[in-house]
Design an enzyme around this catalytic site. Structure first.
Site, PDB file in Angstrom:
ATOM      1  N   ASP A  11      -8.370  -4.701   7.546  1.00 42.53           N
ATOM      2  CA  ASP A  11      -7.034  -5.135   7.962  1.00 42.53           C
ATOM      3  C   ASP A  11      -7.142  -5.468   9.442  1.00 42.53           C
ATOM      4  O   ASP A  11      -7.440  -4.595  10.263  1.00 42.53           O
ATOM      5  CB  ASP A  11      -6.058  -3.973   7.706  1.00 42.53           C
ATOM      6  CG  ASP A  11      -4.633  -4.285   8.150  1.00 42.53           C
ATOM      7  OD1 ASP A  11      -4.433  -5.198   8.975  1.00 42.53           O
ATOM      8  OD2 ASP A  11      -3.729  -3.589   7.666  1.00 42.53           O
ATOM      9  N   TYR A  90       1.296  -8.249  13.696  1.00 46.59           N
ATOM     10  CA  TYR A  90       1.498  -6.809  13.726  1.00 46.59           C
ATOM     11  C   TYR A  90       0.187  -6.069  13.437  1.00 46.59           C
ATOM     12  O   TYR A  90      -0.581  -6.451  12.569  1.00 46.59           O
ATOM     13  CB  TYR A  90       2.580  -6.388  12.720  1.00 46.59           C
ATOM     14  CG  TYR A  90       3.002  -4.974  12.996  1.00 46.59           C
ATOM     15  CD1 TYR A  90       3.697  -4.662  14.165  1.00 46.59           C
ATOM     16  CD2 TYR A  90       2.652  -3.945  12.145  1.00 46.59           C
ATOM     17  CE1 TYR A  90       4.048  -3.363  14.464  1.00 46.59           C
ATOM     18  CE2 TYR A  90       2.998  -2.637  12.443  1.00 46.59           C
ATOM     19  CZ  TYR A  90       3.689  -2.346  13.605  1.00 46.59           C
ATOM     20  OH  TYR A  90       4.014  -1.067  13.904  1.00 46.59           O
ATOM     21  N   ASP A 131      -4.249  -3.492  -2.170  1.00 46.29           N
ATOM     22  CA  ASP A 131      -3.576  -3.178  -0.907  1.00 46.29           C
ATOM     23  C   ASP A 131      -2.575  -2.050  -1.139  1.00 46.29           C
ATOM     24  O   ASP A 131      -1.967  -1.968  -2.200  1.00 46.29           O
ATOM     25  CB  ASP A 131      -2.851  -4.408  -0.353  1.00 46.29           C
ATOM     26  CG  ASP A 131      -2.302  -4.162   1.057  1.00 46.29           C
ATOM     27  OD1 ASP A 131      -2.922  -3.357   1.806  1.00 46.29           O
ATOM     28  OD2 ASP A 131      -1.277  -4.750   1.414  1.00 46.29           O
ATOM     29  N   TYR A 228      -3.619   9.268  10.565  1.00 40.72           N
ATOM     30  CA  TYR A 228      -3.236   8.131   9.734  1.00 40.72           C
ATOM     31  C   TYR A 228      -3.339   6.835  10.527  1.00 40.72           C
ATOM     32  O   TYR A 228      -2.679   6.669  11.545  1.00 40.72           O
ATOM     33  CB  TYR A 228      -1.807   8.300   9.201  1.00 40.72           C
ATOM     34  CG  TYR A 228      -1.380   7.113   8.356  1.00 40.72           C
ATOM     35  CD1 TYR A 228      -1.984   6.866   7.122  1.00 40.72           C
ATOM     36  CD2 TYR A 228      -0.410   6.233   8.804  1.00 40.72           C
ATOM     37  CE1 TYR A 228      -1.618   5.774   6.359  1.00 40.72           C
ATOM     38  CE2 TYR A 228      -0.031   5.132   8.039  1.00 40.72           C
ATOM     39  CZ  TYR A 228      -0.652   4.913   6.822  1.00 40.72           C
ATOM     40  OH  TYR A 228      -0.294   3.823   6.063  1.00 40.72           O
ATOM     41  N   LYS A 231      -3.675   2.621   5.207  1.00 39.97           N
ATOM     42  CA  LYS A 231      -4.342   3.022   3.978  1.00 39.97           C
ATOM     43  C   LYS A 231      -5.677   2.300   3.860  1.00 39.97           C
ATOM     44  O   LYS A 231      -5.933   1.306   4.529  1.00 39.97           O
ATOM     45  CB  LYS A 231      -3.453   2.708   2.790  1.00 39.97           C
ATOM     46  CG  LYS A 231      -2.755   3.922   2.138  1.00 39.97           C
ATOM     47  CD  LYS A 231      -3.494   5.217   2.195  1.00 39.97           C
ATOM     48  CE  LYS A 231      -2.911   6.264   1.291  1.00 39.97           C
ATOM     49  NZ  LYS A 231      -3.068   7.634   1.804  1.00 39.97           N
ATOM     50  N   ASP A 232      -6.522   2.805   2.943  1.00 40.56           N
ATOM     51  CA  ASP A 232      -7.904   2.316   2.833  1.00 40.56           C
ATOM     52  C   ASP A 232      -7.966   0.949   2.154  1.00 40.56           C
ATOM     53  O   ASP A 232      -8.798   0.128   2.502  1.00 40.56           O
ATOM     54  CB  ASP A 232      -8.726   3.325   2.041  1.00 40.56           C
ATOM     55  CG  ASP A 232      -8.373   4.735   2.456  1.00 40.56           C
ATOM     56  OD1 ASP A 232      -8.366   4.990   3.675  1.00 40.56           O
ATOM     57  OD2 ASP A 232      -8.066   5.563   1.583  1.00 40.56           O
TER      58      ASP A 232
END
Ligand code: 13P
Ligand code: 13P
Ligand code: MG
Ligand code: MG
Ligand code: MG
Length: 382
Positions: A11, A90, A131, A228, A231-232
């Site tokens: 990401d 973002y 995702d 955090y 997510k992976d």
């Protein structure tokens, strides 16, 4: 000569939140991979995305964890992240946890699924990309594909599949792996992989000849970063046909939108929804968790395809069921079991909120003398 298929993802930032990769970042990655192909570092490549995750699908002859291939992927992510920053996207550079490249991408943030094989005369592969979830999300479908005869007819009918498969399971808390055979150790396998946050199926092999059939990216970002950081959003490769599950047997495992952890702020269970490439954008409550699958044939290191496998009305009812489940589970708001269990929330910002209340608790009773060890993260198998 053996062929290696490397699927490496990260990401590097999203347009308007965490929901989709910007085309200019794909173009930036494309420049780097085109150059690597011209320089014979890779044989072929295909770039795509699911939600806010940029996916590099590459073939080469250099084996797993190759420095030049990984460096190519790193440079592609860096260049894409640069564009993301320029555009003010973002969370630009979100999964690039380290500044400098040293040898390979392990532990640096990107997810990595690599498999090396002798090409069969026809080499069909399916690449799954998700995702808003984590690698253990593939445990359930992998079990169905390679160990459940109610899913995979070939386990009963095909003599080369009849002996079963071996599952390599990684315990991400202890950094240990175990190999389990199916069908004879199916219940042991399920005892572990039913806890997908800790025990992740990493590879699957055909028992008859040890041919590797599948590989999953097992990187868990919160365990790498200690907090955090998103997510992976894992990837998985499954080889198909000719003594392996048929394409349709592989896809059949995704006809139930089973619940996976991830979704909003990586902190909620939600249904895994199989979608076509055109619907690979995580919108509602940053989801629901989405999965695309692309089918290729690999010939002399070239990627033939892809075909967009979930772009099929046969999956419409699965998607509809996913939306019904999403409606239902969302009604729980901040309550478990929609919100993840405490040991998984440990890496989010929730502990900071609870910490503030610590001094306001008053001692009441000594009647509760034990507490579950699962909360202490101690190994239960020592
Ligand atoms: P076809 O006759 O369409 O090739 O079908 C072969 C098959 O076995 C499908 O599972
Ligand atoms: P990603 O890992 O897809 O960036 O998800 C981050 C998030 O918190 C979404 O709500
Ligand atoms: Mg993101
Ligand atoms: Mg993502
Ligand atoms: Mg992520």
């Amino acid at each position: 000569m053996k062929t290696t298929l490397s699927v490496i993802k990260a990401d590097i930032g999203s347009l308007a939140g965490h929901h989709v990769v910007h085309p200019d970042t794909i173009a930036a990655a494309n420049k780097i991979l085109a150059e690597a192909k011209r320089n014979n570092i890779i044989s072929d490549y295909y770039i795509t995305y699911v939600g806010d995750d940029l996916q590099l699908i590459m073939t080469h002859n250099r084996g797993e964890l190759d420095t030049r291939v990984h460096e190519t992927a790193w440079n592609a992510f860096k260049e894409a992240a640069k564009i993301a920053k320029d555009l003010g996207l973002y969370a630009a550079g979100q999964d690039l946890l380290s500044d400098s490249f040293s040898g390979n991408l392990r532990g640096m943030g990107p997810g990595i699924a690599e498999i090396e094989f002798e090409e069969r005369p026809a080499e069909p592969v399916v690449i799954f990309m998700a995702d808003k979830t984590e690698p253990g999300a593939y445990n359930l479908p992998l079990y169905k594909i390679f160990a459940d005869p109610f899913n995979t007819a070939g386990l009963v009918i095909d003599p080369t599949m009849h002996e079963g498969y071996k599952f390599e399971v990684l315990d991400v808390y202890e950094g240990e792996s175990i190999m389990l055979n199916t069908p004879e150790e199916s219940y042991d396998l399920l005892a572990l992989i039913g806890t997908p946050s800790r025990y992740i199926v990493r590879r699957v092999y055909r028992k008859a000849d040890n041919l590797q059939a599948s590989v999953v990216s097992v990187e868990r970002l919160n365990l790498i970063a200690g907090k955090y950081v998103g997510k992976d959003d894992p990837v998985m490769v499954v080889r198909a046909q000719h003594g392996l599950p048929a394409l349709g047997e592989i896809l059949e495992a995704f006809t139930v939108p089973y619940l996976v952890p991830g979704w909003m702020r990586g902190s909620h269970y939600g249904p895994l929804m199989p979608v076509s490439q055109k619907d690979a954008r995580a919108t509602r409550f940053d989801g629901p968790p989405r999965l695309i699958s692309l089918g290729f044939n690999i010939k002399n290191g070239k990627l033939v395809g892809p075909t967009d496998l979930f772009d099929d009305p046969a999956f419409d009812e699965v998607r509809r069921t996913a939306v019904i489940i999403a409606d239902y589970i969302r009604k729980h708001g901040p309550f478990m079991p929609h919100r993840l269990e405490p040991q998984e929330m440990e890496y989010t910002t929730l502990p900071l909120v609870i910490e503030k209340l610590k001094n306001r608790f008053k001692k009441e009773t000594d009647m509760y003398k034990t507490k579950p060890s699962v909360y202490s993260h101690e190994s239960s198998h020592e």
